[in-house]
Design a protein around this motif. Structure first.
Motif, PDB file in Angstrom:
ATOM      1  N   HIS A 112      -0.908  10.631   3.982  1.00 41.27           N
ATOM      2  CA  HIS A 112      -2.353  10.568   3.744  1.00 41.27           C
ATOM      3  C   HIS A 112      -3.070   9.607   4.693  1.00 41.27           C
ATOM      4  O   HIS A 112      -4.268   9.770   4.930  1.00 41.27           O
ATOM      5  CB  HIS A 112      -2.652  10.130   2.304  1.00 41.27           C
ATOM      6  CG  HIS A 112      -2.095  11.043   1.273  1.00 41.27           C
ATOM      7  ND1 HIS A 112      -1.855  10.645  -0.029  1.00 41.27           N
ATOM      8  CD2 HIS A 112      -1.721  12.344   1.337  1.00 41.27           C
ATOM      9  CE1 HIS A 112      -1.348  11.658  -0.712  1.00 41.27           C
ATOM     10  NE2 HIS A 112      -1.260  12.690   0.093  1.00 41.27           N
ATOM     11  N   GLU A 113      -2.369   8.626   5.195  1.00 44.39           N
ATOM     12  CA  GLU A 113      -3.003   7.582   5.997  1.00 44.39           C
ATOM     13  C   GLU A 113      -2.080   7.130   7.124  1.00 44.39           C
ATOM     14  O   GLU A 113      -0.859   7.302   7.047  1.00 44.39           O
ATOM     15  CB  GLU A 113      -3.329   6.352   5.128  1.00 44.39           C
ATOM     16  CG  GLU A 113      -4.268   6.619   3.970  1.00 44.39           C
ATOM     17  CD  GLU A 113      -4.397   5.420   3.041  1.00 44.39           C
ATOM     18  OE1 GLU A 113      -5.353   5.400   2.243  1.00 44.39           O
ATOM     19  OE2 GLU A 113      -3.552   4.497   3.114  1.00 44.39           O
ATOM     20  N   CYS A 115       1.931   7.869   7.449  1.00 42.65           N
ATOM     21  CA  CYS A 115       2.154   8.357   6.090  1.00 42.65           C
ATOM     22  C   CYS A 115       1.458   9.704   5.934  1.00 42.65           C
ATOM     23  O   CYS A 115       0.658  10.119   6.775  1.00 42.65           O
ATOM     24  CB  CYS A 115       1.625   7.352   5.071  1.00 42.65           C
ATOM     25  SG  CYS A 115       2.324   5.696   5.247  1.00 42.65           S
ATOM     26  N   SER A 122       2.279   1.673  -3.455  1.00 42.83           N
ATOM     27  CA  SER A 122       1.285   2.087  -4.453  1.00 42.83           C
ATOM     28  C   SER A 122       1.089   3.596  -4.481  1.00 42.83           C
ATOM     29  O   SER A 122       0.555   4.151  -5.453  1.00 42.83           O
ATOM     30  CB  SER A 122      -0.056   1.411  -4.155  1.00 42.83           C
ATOM     31  OG  SER A 122      -0.693   2.012  -3.024  1.00 42.83           O
ATOM     32  N   GLY A 123       1.468   4.278  -3.397  1.00 42.87           N
ATOM     33  CA  GLY A 123       1.295   5.728  -3.318  1.00 42.87           C
ATOM     34  C   GLY A 123      -0.007   6.157  -2.664  1.00 42.87           C
ATOM     35  O   GLY A 123      -0.203   7.342  -2.382  1.00 42.87           O
ATOM     36  N   GLU A 124      -0.938   5.215  -2.412  1.00 39.91           N
ATOM     37  CA  GLU A 124      -2.238   5.580  -1.841  1.00 39.91           C
ATOM     38  C   GLU A 124      -2.110   6.178  -0.448  1.00 39.91           C
ATOM     39  O   GLU A 124      -2.866   7.087  -0.081  1.00 39.91           O
ATOM     40  CB  GLU A 124      -3.144   4.352  -1.788  1.00 39.91           C
ATOM     41  CG  GLU A 124      -3.659   3.884  -3.133  1.00 39.91           C
ATOM     42  CD  GLU A 124      -4.714   2.793  -2.982  1.00 39.91           C
ATOM     43  OE1 GLU A 124      -5.837   3.126  -2.569  1.00 39.91           O
ATOM     44  OE2 GLU A 124      -4.394   1.634  -3.268  1.00 39.91           O
ATOM     45  N   ALA A 125      -1.188   5.657   0.340  1.00 35.60           N
ATOM     46  CA  ALA A 125      -1.047   6.137   1.715  1.00 35.60           C
ATOM     47  C   ALA A 125      -0.271   7.440   1.795  1.00 35.60           C
ATOM     48  O   ALA A 125      -0.252   8.092   2.837  1.00 35.60           O
ATOM     49  CB  ALA A 125      -0.354   5.070   2.561  1.00 35.60           C
ATOM     50  N   ARG A 169       0.835  -1.203   0.000  1.00 30.21           N
ATOM     51  CA  ARG A 169       0.000   0.000   0.000  1.00 30.21           C
ATOM     52  C   ARG A 169       0.872   1.258   0.000  1.00 30.21           C
ATOM     53  O   ARG A 169       0.562   2.240  -0.681  1.00 30.21           O
ATOM     54  CB  ARG A 169      -0.942   0.006   1.203  1.00 30.21           C
ATOM     55  CG  ARG A 169      -1.949   1.154   1.151  1.00 30.21           C
ATOM     56  CD  ARG A 169      -3.108   0.951   2.090  1.00 30.21           C
ATOM     57  NE  ARG A 169      -4.096   2.009   1.945  1.00 30.21           N
ATOM     58  CZ  ARG A 169      -5.085   2.016   1.057  1.00 30.21           C
ATOM     59  NH1 ARG A 169      -5.207   1.000   0.215  1.00 30.21           N
ATOM     60  NH2 ARG A 169      -5.945   3.005   1.005  1.00 30.21           N
TER      61      ARG A 169
END
Length: 337
Positions: free
Chosen positions: A245-246, A243, A137-140, A134
């Motif tokens: 974002h998350e 992170c 992937s860059g989402e966090a 995750r």
């Protein structure tokens, strides 16, 4: 058919040998262990492997790969024999308790061109892999801080401490590897403190039973490792990744998922008993990857260079604790501590 041999019939040797023997089109043909024990006899019986001498195993051209799960003081000689004979190898950590020897054998293995995989099973755990993927992937968002807690259910006996290399080299090396794995960036500084707060026997053996390690990457990101030889709740293995974002976290894995609820509150299951139970799936997947490495030249999640670099971090942590200062890994190579 892939033919394997296993060095070591102790606790971790049994796990790897049995997992390998259960794989399709894999035959565990040989076991080497100098200690005549019921465990060795039982392992030979359970796998159908023959008890054979070390040199005999390496001289056998029909053996495709070897599992090194024997005592740490045997790793260097076995790795060198694998490099000389061209055998693919899976090796438990650490490479050696002598850091200079670890560096020498790492270079020898890399120069030989053999395929070599190191036993950092957390890289194969489903939860740790999902968290890393995750982040990748860059989402966090960007990983900024990493915190880990590693606590054993109870202190090990003094005899184990005296031969294992101590808490940093034996236990925290897994956490150090996770810092490298999750951060995916070189570590710049290491600062560590340690104390004997729990067991007088461990202190008498010259080791610590409680420690904290802080690491910074070359870009300034931070990682914190908290380790203890006693977890009041049992085996305690958790991680949190802050992170941009998350916030990603891995909790303790319970023995089961039933919850008993009454008016007094809710009671859930305790964590898995110890690392063998907690990482059972990861140990199975390690052997799957080892066989894939032999058959298909698959690149494993951890190679010998990862083993060396993780040990370099814990050697820096030991030096930091002893000298009461942060160790800058951008300075010339550490001397042996």
């Amino acid at each position: 058919m892939t033919r394997l041999a296993c060095f070591g019939a102790g606790r971790i040797g049994q796990i790897h040998a049995l997992n390998a023997a259960r794989l399709p089109d894999v035959s565990l043909v040989a076991i080497a262990d100098p200690i005549d024990s019921p465990a060795r006899a039982q392992l030979c019986a359970a796998t159908g492997a023959q008890l054979r001498a070390t040199q005999d195993i390496f001289d056998d051209p029909d053996i495709d790969g070897v599992i090194i799960a024997s005592s740490t003081d045997s790793h260097v000689d076995l790795l060198r024999l694998a490099a000389q004979t061209g055998k693919a190898v899976f090796c438990e950590k650490p490479i050696s308790l002598d850091f200079a020897l670890s560096e020498q054998v790492t270079q020898a293995v890399e120069a030989s061109g053999i395929r070599c995989m190191m036993g950092f099973q957390r890289r194969y755990d489903a939860s740790f892999r999902a968290l890393r993927e995750r982040i990748a992937s860059g989402e966090a968002g960007r990983l900024e801080q990493l915190s880990m807690w590693s606590r054993d259910p109870a202190p090990p006996p003094r005899a184990y401490v005296e031969r294992s290399g101590g808490m940093f080299r034996d236990s925290s090396i897994h956490d150090a590897d996770m810092v490298r794995y999750m951060m995916d960036e070189e570590i710049a500084t290491v600062y560590a403190v340690g104390a004997c707060l729990i067991s007088e026997e461990i202190g008498a053996a010259g080791d610590v039973d409680s420690l904290m390690i802080t690491m910074t990457t070359v870009s300034g990101r931070q990682a914190q490792i908290t380790g203890c030889r006693r977890g009041p709740m049992g085996f305690d293995q958790r991680l949190e990744a802050l992170c941009s974002h998350e916030v990603l976290s891995i909790a303790n894995q319970p023995q089961h998922h039933m919850v008993v609820s009454t008016r007094s509150g809710a009671l859930s299951a305790p964590p898995e008993a110890y690392f063998l139970e907690r990482f059972a799936q990861a140990y199975r997947d390690e052997m799957v990857d080892f066989v894939a490495m032999i058959r298909d030249a698959h690149v494993p999640l951890a190679g010998i260079r990862d083993g060396f670099e993780a040990q370099r971090l814990v050697e820096a942590a030991i030096r930091s604790m002893c000298e009461g200062r942060a160790v800058d890994l951008r300075q010339p190579q550490l001397e042996e501590v």
